[in-house]
Design an enzyme around this catalytic site. Structure first.
Site, PDB file in Angstrom:
ATOM      1  N   SER A  98       0.867  -1.190   0.000  1.00 30.11           N
ATOM      2  CA  SER A  98       0.000   0.000   0.000  1.00 30.11           C
ATOM      3  C   SER A  98       0.896   1.229   0.000  1.00 30.11           C
ATOM      4  O   SER A  98       2.025   1.185   0.506  1.00 30.11           O
ATOM      5  CB  SER A  98      -0.873   0.029   1.251  1.00 30.11           C
ATOM      6  OG  SER A  98      -1.452   1.314   1.414  1.00 30.11           O
ATOM      7  N   TYR A 150      -1.433  -0.973  10.093  1.00 30.55           N
ATOM      8  CA  TYR A 150      -1.521  -1.337   8.667  1.00 30.55           C
ATOM      9  C   TYR A 150      -0.263  -0.874   7.923  1.00 30.55           C
ATOM     10  O   TYR A 150       0.342  -1.649   7.179  1.00 30.55           O
ATOM     11  CB  TYR A 150      -2.777  -0.683   8.098  1.00 30.55           C
ATOM     12  CG  TYR A 150      -3.017  -0.878   6.625  1.00 30.55           C
ATOM     13  CD1 TYR A 150      -3.436  -2.114   6.118  1.00 30.55           C
ATOM     14  CD2 TYR A 150      -2.872   0.180   5.732  1.00 30.55           C
ATOM     15  CE1 TYR A 150      -3.690  -2.286   4.764  1.00 30.55           C
ATOM     16  CE2 TYR A 150      -3.130   0.017   4.387  1.00 30.55           C
ATOM     17  CZ  TYR A 150      -3.533  -1.211   3.901  1.00 30.55           C
ATOM     18  OH  TYR A 150      -3.785  -1.374   2.554  1.00 30.55           O
ATOM     19  N   ALA A 183       2.662  -0.226   9.149  1.00 31.66           N
ATOM     20  CA  ALA A 183       3.826  -0.990   9.612  1.00 31.66           C
ATOM     21  C   ALA A 183       3.855  -2.369   8.956  1.00 31.66           C
ATOM     22  O   ALA A 183       4.905  -2.841   8.509  1.00 31.66           O
ATOM     23  CB  ALA A 183       3.785  -1.131  11.133  1.00 31.66           C
ATOM     24  N   LYS A 200       2.448  -3.262   6.102  1.00 32.92           N
ATOM     25  CA  LYS A 200       2.710  -3.130   4.656  1.00 32.92           C
ATOM     26  C   LYS A 200       4.170  -2.737   4.405  1.00 32.92           C
ATOM     27  O   LYS A 200       4.760  -3.145   3.403  1.00 32.92           O
ATOM     28  CB  LYS A 200       1.755  -2.112   4.032  1.00 32.92           C
ATOM     29  CG  LYS A 200       0.287  -2.570   4.000  1.00 32.92           C
ATOM     30  CD  LYS A 200       0.067  -3.797   3.121  1.00 32.92           C
ATOM     31  CE  LYS A 200      -1.406  -4.003   2.797  1.00 32.92           C
ATOM     32  NZ  LYS A 200      -1.638  -5.225   1.986  1.00 32.92           N
TER      33      LYS A 200
HETATM   34  N1  LIG Z   1      -8.713  -0.974  -2.068  1.00 31.03           N
HETATM   35  C1  LIG Z   1      -7.768  -0.060  -1.885  1.00 31.03           C
HETATM   36  O1  LIG Z   1      -7.996   1.160  -2.036  1.00 31.03           O
HETATM   37  C2  LIG Z   1      -6.378  -0.490  -1.514  1.00 31.03           C
HETATM   38  C3  LIG Z   1      -5.350   0.464  -1.471  1.00 31.03           C
HETATM   39  C4  LIG Z   1      -4.073   0.064  -1.124  1.00 31.03           C
HETATM   40  C5  LIG Z   1      -3.805  -1.261  -0.845  1.00 31.03           C
HETATM   41  N2  LIG Z   1      -4.823  -2.172  -0.881  1.00 31.03           N
HETATM   42  C6  LIG Z   1      -4.515  -3.569  -0.567  1.00 31.03           C
HETATM   43  O2  LIG Z   1      -4.945  -4.370  -1.633  1.00 31.03           O
HETATM   44  C7  LIG Z   1      -5.358  -5.639  -1.144  1.00 31.03           C
HETATM   45  C8  LIG Z   1      -6.755  -5.959  -1.616  1.00 31.03           C
HETATM   46  O3  LIG Z   1      -7.628  -4.935  -1.228  1.00 31.03           O
HETATM   47  P1  LIG Z   1      -9.187  -4.963  -1.595  1.00 31.03           P
HETATM   48  O4  LIG Z   1      -9.623  -3.566  -1.769  1.00 31.03           O
HETATM   49  O5  LIG Z   1      -9.437  -5.958  -2.660  1.00 31.03           O
HETATM   50  O6  LIG Z   1      -9.778  -5.480  -0.198  1.00 31.03           O
HETATM   51  P2  LIG Z   1     -11.019  -6.470   0.056  1.00 31.03           P
HETATM   52  O7  LIG Z   1     -11.383  -6.292   1.479  1.00 31.03           O
HETATM   53  O8  LIG Z   1     -12.069  -6.281  -0.978  1.00 31.03           O
HETATM   54  O9  LIG Z   1     -10.361  -7.905  -0.152  1.00 31.03           O
HETATM   55  C9  LIG Z   1      -9.426  -8.442   0.737  1.00 31.03           C
HETATM   56  C10 LIG Z   1      -9.665  -9.936   0.806  1.00 31.03           C
HETATM   57  O10 LIG Z   1      -8.677 -10.525   1.663  1.00 31.03           O
HETATM   58  C11 LIG Z   1      -9.317 -11.561   2.396  1.00 31.03           C
HETATM   59  N3  LIG Z   1      -8.601 -11.836   3.629  1.00 31.03           N
HETATM   60  C12 LIG Z   1      -8.291 -10.968   4.620  1.00 31.03           C
HETATM   61  N4  LIG Z   1      -7.676 -11.600   5.616  1.00 31.03           N
HETATM   62  C13 LIG Z   1      -7.586 -12.919   5.255  1.00 31.03           C
HETATM   63  C14 LIG Z   1      -7.067 -14.086   5.871  1.00 31.03           C
HETATM   64  N5  LIG Z   1      -6.518 -14.053   7.077  1.00 31.03           N
HETATM   65  N6  LIG Z   1      -7.150 -15.256   5.201  1.00 31.03           N
HETATM   66  C15 LIG Z   1      -7.726 -15.321   3.985  1.00 31.03           C
HETATM   67  N7  LIG Z   1      -8.234 -14.245   3.345  1.00 31.03           N
HETATM   68  C16 LIG Z   1      -8.175 -13.062   3.980  1.00 31.03           C
HETATM   69  C17 LIG Z   1     -10.719 -11.031   2.691  1.00 31.03           C
HETATM   70  O11 LIG Z   1     -11.624 -12.075   2.980  1.00 31.03           O
HETATM   71  C18 LIG Z   1     -11.056 -10.287   1.399  1.00 31.03           C
HETATM   72  O12 LIG Z   1     -11.785 -11.080   0.482  1.00 31.03           O
HETATM   73  C19 LIG Z   1      -5.214  -5.579   0.381  1.00 31.03           C
HETATM   74  O13 LIG Z   1      -3.973  -6.151   0.760  1.00 31.03           O
HETATM   75  C20 LIG Z   1      -5.220  -4.089   0.661  1.00 31.03           C
HETATM   76  O14 LIG Z   1      -4.535  -3.781   1.858  1.00 31.03           O
HETATM   77  C21 LIG Z   1      -6.097  -1.809  -1.210  1.00 31.03           C
END
Ligand SMILES: NC(=O)c1ccc[n+]([C@@H]2O[C@H](COP(=O)([O-])OP(=O)(O)OC[C@H]3O[C@@H](n4cnc5c(N)ncnc54)[C@H](O)[C@@H]3O)[C@@H](O)[C@H]2O)c1
Length: 257
Positions: free
Chosen positions: A149, A165, A167, A169
């Protein structure tokens, strides 16, 4: 004259695991890999969501597999990776996308909240990569992409209260670079995307004031498009990126400049 090699972005015959495959970004990444020819296995806590993603992969004519698994459970992840090896006969691509943040003021955070954030965003990258990597080393070929992120490199200016978060990432960023060095001569590349705020369905809940506050932090004044993030993943796992490793690529409209 230089020409782009035909097929240098195609993934025909490649076998991928995408974690967080039920999530907004994981689903777009999984289908983008399938569009380029890869078989895709999705891992997620959300089993039904993972099945829905597998159906989208199968609809593209690619082998698909879905596993409901808690990525913080080392032994369970080992079994999940084993089922993919059985059905695909190997793994060439791993995209560590599962994760997510909670907002909590640092001075009020309890140790359980802190630990859960590290487990969900950093330990989950360790567990899956640890089980997938030996097969990649044995075949002397593999591509790993970690989704971190912008919070890891620019702090939590987009979301106050994101210390745990950020930390975790930042840990993913460090893991990416150290592992990239460790396996550089073994045919395995390890790269990382650092997205800023993405135009995922969760953003629809933003008030106009929150939207304006977000955009005011982003030089392009644009939220990221999940399709573009998936395009960056496809590039990093494609033949064209064979000599790119240890890269931390911000996809943030210039927020981290
Ligand atoms: N959406 C954003 O704006 C954004 C920005 C920066 C970084 N990210 C990162 O991108 C990634 C995806 O984000 P997203 O928007 O698709 O989020 P999201 O919440 O839609 O999807 C995340 C998925 O991870 C799964 N998950 C979480 N913990 C888990 C575990 N312990 N075991 C198995 N599955 C698990 C959840 O069930 C979920 O389906 C994440 O790592 C997030 O931190 C997202």
């Amino acid at each position: 004259m230089l020409t782009i090699e035909r097929g240098s972005m195609r993934l025909e015959g490649k076998r991928a695991i995408v974690t967080g495959a039920a999530g907004a970004l994981g689903r777009v990444i999984a289908t983008a890999l399938a569009d380029e020819g890869a078989a895709v296995a999705g891992f997620d806590l959300n089993g039904s969501g993972c099945e829905e993603t597998a159906a989208l992969v199968a609809a593209r004519g690619r082998p698909a597999h879905a596993v409901a698994v808690d990525l913080t459970d080392f032994a369970a992840v080992g079994r999940a990776v084993g089922t993919v090896r059985e059905s695909f006969d190997g793994v060439d691509i791993l995209v560590n996308c599962a994760g997510g943040g909670v907002v909590c003021a640092f001075h009020e955070m309890d140790i359980e909240t802190w630990q859960r954030q590290l487990d969900r965003n950093l330990t989950a990258v360790f567990t899956v990569t640890r089980h997938v990597l030996p097969g990649m080393l044995a075949q002397r070929e593999g591509r790993i992409v970690n989704i971190a992120s912008v919070a890891a490199i620019a702090g939590g200016r987009l979301v106050r209260g994101a210390t745990a978060y950020a930390a975790a990432k930042a840990g993913v960023v460090g893991l990416t670079k150290a592992l990239a060095i460790e396996v550089a001569e073994e045919g395995v590349t390890v790269n990382c995307l650092a997205p800023g705020a993405q135009a995922t369905p969760g953003r629809d809940r933003d008030t106009p004031e929150r939207r304006e506050q977000l955009l005011s932090q982003i030089p392009t004044r644009l939220l990221g498009r999940p399709e573009d993030l998936a395009g960056a993943v496809v590039f990093l796992v494609a033949p064209a990126a064979a000599n790119i490793t240890g890269v931390i690529l911000p996809l943030d409209g210039g927020h981290s400049i």
